[in-house]
Design an enzyme around this catalytic site. Structure first.
Site, PDB file in Angstrom:
ATOM      1  N   GLY A 160      27.661   8.385   4.659  1.00 55.96           N
ATOM      2  CA  GLY A 160      26.754   7.418   5.256  1.00 55.96           C
ATOM      3  C   GLY A 160      26.018   7.999   6.441  1.00 55.96           C
ATOM      4  O   GLY A 160      26.633   8.624   7.302  1.00 55.96           O
ATOM      5  N   GLY A 191      33.268  -0.398   1.371  1.00 55.92           N
ATOM      6  CA  GLY A 191      33.318  -1.170   0.140  1.00 55.92           C
ATOM      7  C   GLY A 191      32.412  -2.382   0.200  1.00 55.92           C
ATOM      8  O   GLY A 191      31.470  -2.446   0.995  1.00 55.92           O
ATOM      9  N   TYR A 225      29.826  11.923  -7.707  1.00 59.49           N
ATOM     10  CA  TYR A 225      28.787  12.157  -6.699  1.00 59.49           C
ATOM     11  C   TYR A 225      29.272  12.108  -5.255  1.00 59.49           C
ATOM     12  O   TYR A 225      29.016  13.020  -4.480  1.00 59.49           O
ATOM     13  CB  TYR A 225      27.668  11.132  -6.886  1.00 59.49           C
ATOM     14  CG  TYR A 225      26.593  11.182  -5.812  1.00 59.49           C
ATOM     15  CD1 TYR A 225      25.593  12.149  -5.863  1.00 59.49           C
ATOM     16  CD2 TYR A 225      26.584  10.287  -4.757  1.00 59.49           C
ATOM     17  CE1 TYR A 225      24.605  12.213  -4.885  1.00 59.49           C
ATOM     18  CE2 TYR A 225      25.603  10.347  -3.772  1.00 59.49           C
ATOM     19  CZ  TYR A 225      24.624  11.303  -3.835  1.00 59.49           C
ATOM     20  OH  TYR A 225      23.663  11.376  -2.874  1.00 59.49           O
ATOM     21  N   ASP A 256      24.136  15.633 -11.002  1.00 60.98           N
ATOM     22  CA  ASP A 256      25.375  14.880 -11.169  1.00 60.98           C
ATOM     23  C   ASP A 256      25.141  13.570 -11.909  1.00 60.98           C
ATOM     24  O   ASP A 256      25.987  13.106 -12.674  1.00 60.98           O
ATOM     25  CB  ASP A 256      26.030  14.609  -9.810  1.00 60.98           C
ATOM     26  CG  ASP A 256      25.046  14.018  -8.813  1.00 60.98           C
ATOM     27  OD1 ASP A 256      24.732  12.827  -8.935  1.00 60.98           O
ATOM     28  OD2 ASP A 256      24.587  14.746  -7.917  1.00 60.98           O
TER      29      ASP A 256
END
Length: 504
Positions: free
Chosen positions: A28, A102, A257, A366
């Protein structure tokens, strides 16, 4: 997707938390934050930007204490305002800070419950703040003057009963200790480790094992689905299974990924899993196109390198690096907004013409998500005078939105949604396109006999959402909140979208 870390030590943890966030920065790049505990005093610094930009010397000096948690994020829910940066804090009971990776699939329902029944106010659109307040409420209703590990585990068990979705969490309860817990399906990753110091055993909880490696912590194991780990102020580790019926279904896209290749997650070596993906894909190419005319295999940096190298070895075709990456440009997949993604691709990659000129090139990535990056990279190969441009994806077609914390929620933003592989090939402009088969991907990651994982969350490929609570109506509502157009609207009017979130 986000990265989280928590450290319990016997010396200041500010530098260690910063170093861990730098290792987890790939998860992030929108915001970063650290909160430390000094006695019963909390010290917090968080803001938008990369960790290296958020934390200056003056901030680090203020982050005093031997216990702390940290977070790096990008906005899957809510906007990119600094108000959404984590960790979050609530003062009652005891003073609790929390960071979360999440997404809660019942966030709207929980928001109303917290307001109407628990009498708690949610100030942002972040489901991390919702999760914090659910945990805080469940701990408060126990009515304890002092908290025991059993009380903490009882509150986590209540969180599991109320919250649905994928979540990995670190938290601190002021004056009592540090906590980590994982959703009952183990969708999002979480590990913990230890190291010995002269004062005693120190503990670390993190999204990926590489964060432990960087700080010389020994990996103990993954936090199990539904499990909680709690380190009290005396430095004693407590663990407990808090979910009634845990089912181990980690997100397979972590291995495709997100995770760093040097990570170990759910006892699976990410590098080895990606290498097996390349081998599986090569076998498919040989089955479908035994007389191929591929001259060279070129990976699209960075995450496809491992798979591309193994693919080239199995095809007995030359492998070479054909793109140079500008390491100072953020990962396009996790940059908020389609326009930012489009603009950044050519700033991020530059083709080496000599590796393309006159050759039939197989580009390996990917995955293909929105298709925007793939389309531009294929054109870059043509501009570098490649004879033919073929494209291989180490993952199957991404046809369905992710609801567990990955920023690909809107179905109409996915290039493979409702389209055949031939249509995707035409959109990205390749001469030939091959995708990994889902069964082969699962076998590549799973490696029977080596991993205890029997099932993965593969919802982005097959639309099978493991939590069993995702309806078409939910997906339609989610698209209103999380499409690129919605994120643009966030920047223009965050209040109106917060109202929409509360009214869902």
């Amino acid at each position: 997707m986000c990265g989280i870390v928590g450290i319990f030590a016997y010396s200041p943890v500010n530098q260690s938390l910063y170093d861990a966030l730098m290792v987890l920065q790939h998860r992030g790049q929108d915001a970063a934050g650290i909160v430390t505990m000094e006695g019963r005093q909390l010290h917090l610094r968080k803001d938008n930007g990369l960790a290296r930009d958020v934390f200056r010397t003056r901030h680090m000096i203020d982050l005093k204490g031997n216990i702390g948690i940290g977070h790096v994020r990008y906005p899957t829910a809510g906007n990119s305002s600094s108000a959404e940066a984590q960790p979050f804090y609530v003062n009652s009971p005891y003073g609790i800070t929390l960071a979360h990776n999440g997404n809660l699939t019942n966030a709207a329902e929980l928001t109303l419950d917290l307001y109407r029944e628990d009498l708690r106010h949610i100030n942002t659109s972040s489901d991390s703040e919702i999760l914090l307040n659910v945990f805080a409420h469940e701990l408060q209703v126990l009515g304890r003057l002092r908290v025991t590990p059993q009380d903490v585990f009882q509150a986590v068990a209540a969180v599991h009963r109320r919250c649905r979705g994928g979540y990995a969490t670190v938290a601190m309860i002021t004056g009592y200790g540090m906590l980590g817990f994982r959703d009952p399906h183990g969708i999002r990753p979480l590990v913990f480790g230890l190291r010995e110091s002269t004062e005693g055993t120190e503990y670390m909880i993190a999204s990926e094992s590489v964060a432990l490696d960087a700080l010389d912590f020994q990996l103990v194991r993954d936090v199990k689905p539904g499990e909680a780990v709690f380190i009290d102020m005396a430095g004693k580790l407590h663990t407990y299974q808090c979910a009634a019926n845990p089912v181990h279904t980690p997100c397979v896209f972590e291995f495709v990924y997100f995770a760093r290749p040097d990570s170990i997650m759910d006892n699976i070596f990410v590098h080895k899993a990606r290498s097996r993906m390349g081998a599986k894909l090569a076998k498919k190419i040989l089955r479908e196109w035994p007389d191929h005319d591929i001259d060279v295999v070129i990976p699209i940096p960075e995450t496809s390198r491992t798979a591309a190298l193994e693919l080239a070895n199995h095809l007995q075709v030359k492998y070479t690096e054909g793109f140079i990456k500008n390491r100072y440009i953020g990962r396009t997949f996790i940059m908020p907004g389609q326009q930012a993604r489009k603009k950044s691709v050519r700033q991020k990659l530059n083709a080496i013409e000599s590796e393309f000129k006159g050759k039939n090139v197989l580009l390996v990535d990917d995955s293909i998500v929105r298709g925007t990056t793939s389309q531009q990279i294929v054109q870059m190969a043509r501009d570098a005078r490649a004879n033919k441009v073929y494209f291989a994806s180490a993952a199957p077609p991404v046809r369905y939105p992710n609801v567990y914390g990955i920023d690909m929620p809107a179905a109409d933003e996915l290039v493979a949604h409702g389209r055949s592989e031939e249509q995707v090939r035409d959109i990205i402009g390749a001469d030939w396109l091959v995708y990994q088969d889902l069964d082969d991907l699962i076998k590549a990651v799973q490696k029977l006999g080596k991993s205890e994982v029997e099932q993965f969350d593969t919802s982005v490929f097959d639309g099978n959402y493991v939590t069993g609570d995702v309806s078409n109506q939910y997906l339609e509502q989610l698209q209103l909140l999380r499409s690129d157009s919605a994120k643009q609207t966030w920047d223009e009017s965050s209040d109106s979208l917060l109202e929409l979130h509360l009214n869902l």
